[in-house]
Design an enzyme around this catalytic site. Structure first.
Site, PDB file in Angstrom:
ATOM      1  N   GLY A 213       0.830  -1.210   0.000  1.00  0.00           N
ATOM      2  CA  GLY A 213       0.000   0.000   0.000  1.00  0.00           C
ATOM      3  C   GLY A 213       0.852   1.242   0.000  1.00  0.00           C
ATOM      4  N   ASN A 214       0.212   2.364   0.207  1.00  0.00           N
ATOM      5  CA  ASN A 214       0.951   3.623   0.310  1.00  0.00           C
ATOM      6  C   ASN A 214       0.261   4.528   1.320  1.00  0.00           C
ATOM      7  OD1 ASN A 214      -0.968   5.469  -1.158  1.00  0.00           O
ATOM      8  ND2 ASN A 214      -0.618   3.923  -2.737  1.00  0.00           N
ATOM      9  N   ARG A 215       0.816   5.707   1.541  1.00  0.00           N
ATOM     10  CA  ARG A 215       0.367   6.522   2.666  1.00  0.00           C
ATOM     11  C   ARG A 215      -0.776   7.482   2.331  1.00  0.00           C
ATOM     12  NH1 ARG A 215       5.588   9.244   4.578  1.00  0.00           N
ATOM     13  NH2 ARG A 215       4.175  10.183   6.088  1.00  0.00           N
ATOM     14  N   SER A 216      -1.353   7.360   1.161  1.00  0.00           N
ATOM     15  CA  SER A 216      -2.427   8.296   0.802  1.00  0.00           C
ATOM     16  C   SER A 216      -3.644   8.112   1.712  1.00  0.00           C
ATOM     17  CB  SER A 216      -2.849   8.061  -0.651  1.00  0.00           C
ATOM     18  OG  SER A 216      -4.001   8.815  -0.924  1.00  0.00           O
ATOM     19  N   ALA A 281      -3.524   7.605  -5.301  1.00  0.00           N
ATOM     20  CA  ALA A 281      -2.163   7.071  -5.384  1.00  0.00           C
ATOM     21  C   ALA A 281      -2.307   5.602  -5.755  1.00  0.00           C
ATOM     22  CB  ALA A 281      -1.457   7.232  -4.051  1.00  0.00           C
TER      23      ALA A 281
END
Ligand code: CTP
Length: 414
Positions: A213-216, A281
């Site tokens: 995942g990512n931090r969005s 993102a």
């Protein structure tokens, strides 16, 4: 103050010392031609007499869900309103409004309206800085509520600091701005426009427990959706964070998780869209295989082979209608403008909104953002650090300018 003339405004007054300044706000709104319906909470009446608002507002003060001549005063007020202004807004009001608690006539009216809402908080610095209060304010802002102030200055009891009510003139100016951008009798500036927004970070499963995942957080995308809807657009919001997506008239939320799900939803919805704001993102890679049982560490260090996901924006860029406006986003840590300009060309979009996510207060997980908007036609707009809703306003303005150009028969701004 043309946008205030003839508009119906519910002025909610809650119980804080700053309630006396709501009298000035009321007078200014009425002077600008608005029809002001005041609602006071019990607490407000301990600070200001209702006779003052009775004398200045366009109708008598309402204070209760039950003692009015109408059986359902909250729906009467909420449905007729073009705007609800809460001034001052106490910590309790912010909490009740955030959680959807119907505790009195004002909170019930807030639940019973589809009109835009503006709140002007006022409280002591310690209260304003409480994480619980800050979180309530952030959630409300994400949902499209306009927050005006507070400001730094003198507080009750001789204290001074952040928490003072914004100046009445600034609150009225903000009300004017909200109404100017909202569908009124002639429609908002995006009335008749379909906007597709993506928000949040995709999650690419590795096994039933883990994902890439990512931090969005989805905040910027949700602020874009709320902004476009408040200006009269019909909005599709495809998001990985449906729990915090804006709700309201004109917003349809589609929940997705992975890049593939987002691609499917976006490609389907984009055919109808006049403007696509691709703020999500999206993962560039996903695991080739997804384990159907949890990967246990006894099995040793797993080797996760990756494959590319589909580039949704580039796909749209290849098959777009000439009148459609495509807006990409670029989260960078280095060479912001060069990378953004390269994406602008590579993805075939009209605008790229780029931010330097290594700068303080910018991008992922922050309430604020700072962006530069590059236009394929050559223009650049810089938006310095501001609330994400403020940034959304600038991005929507740029997209609207582009839409007018794309739709003009000569392809220019005339
Ligand atoms: N995007 C997309 N589909 C992907 C990856 C990105 O639609 N699979 C979109 C994003 O929503 C964003 C824009 O493309 O609007 C730029 O995304 P970004 O990740 O910054 O660019 P990439 O092309 O993936 O380049 P890099 O990660 O190498 O910077």
């Amino acid at each position: 103050m043309g946008s205030l003339a003839g508009r119906r405004i519910v002025l909610g007054v809650t119980g804080g010392v700053a309630a006396y300044k709501a009298v000035d706000v009321c007078r200014r709104l009425v002077d600008a031609g608005a029809h002001v319906a005041p609602v006071m909470t019990k607490g407000a009446q301990r600070f200001v007499g209702r006779a003052t608002f009775d004398a200045l507002a366009s109708e008598s003060v309402r204070t209760s869900l039950f003692d009015e001549d109408h059986p359902s005063p909250h729906t009467l007020l909420g449905q007729a309103a073009d705007l609800v202004v809460v001034c001052p807004a106490t910590a309790r009001l912010l909490s009740d409004y955030r959680t959807g608690r119907s505790a009195d006539l004002l909170t019930a009216t807030l639940l019973a309206t589809r009109a835009p809402v503006l709140v002007a908080p006022a409280m002591h610095t310690e209260m304003w800085e409480q994480p619980s209060v800050a979180e309530n304010v952030a959630v409300l802002a994400d949902r499209g509520v306009t927050i005006v102030g507070p400001v730094d200055g003198r507080l009750a009891g001789g204290d001074s600091g952040m928490g003072r009510l914004a100046e009445p003139a600034d609150i009225v100016a903000a009300a004017h701005e909200v109404l100017a951008a909202t569908a009124g009798p002639d429609g908002g500036d995006l009335a008749g426009t379909r906007v597709l927004v993506t928000a949040g970070g995709t999650r690419e499963p590795i096994c039933p427990v883990r994902f890439l995942g990512n931090r969005s957080s989805g905040r910027q995308g949700h602020a874009l959706a709320a902004e476009a809807a408040s200006r009269g657009a019909v909005v599709d919001c495809v998001t990985t964070q449906p729990g915090t997506a804006p709700v309201g008239p004109g917003i349809r939320v589609t929940a997705v998780d992975t890049a593939a799900e987002m691609a499917e939803a976006v490609v389907g919805l984009s055919a109808e869209a006049d403007v696509v704001l691709m703020a999500a993102a999206v993962a560039d890679f996903r695991p080739v295989e997804v384990a159907d049982r949890k990967i246990k560490k006894e099995g040793g260090i797993p080797e996760i082979r990756l494959e590319p996901t589909v580039d949704i924006l580039a796909t749209l860029g290849r098959s777009r209608r000439p009148d459609q406006v495509l807006v990409g986003f670029a989260a960078e840590t280095d060479d912001l403008r060069q990378n953004a300009a390269a994406k602008l060309r590579a993805k075939g979009v009209d605008l790229i909104v780029a931010n330097d996510v290594s700068a303080p207060g910018v991008g992922f997980e922050h309430e604020t953002n700072a962006v530069v908007v590059l236009d394929a036609a050559g223009g650049t707009v810089e938006v310095p650090l501001a609330d994400k809703r403020e940034v959304a306003r600038a991005v929507v303005n740029a997209a609207l300018a582009r839409l007018r150009t794309n739709c003009s028969p000569n392809g220019d701004d005339t």
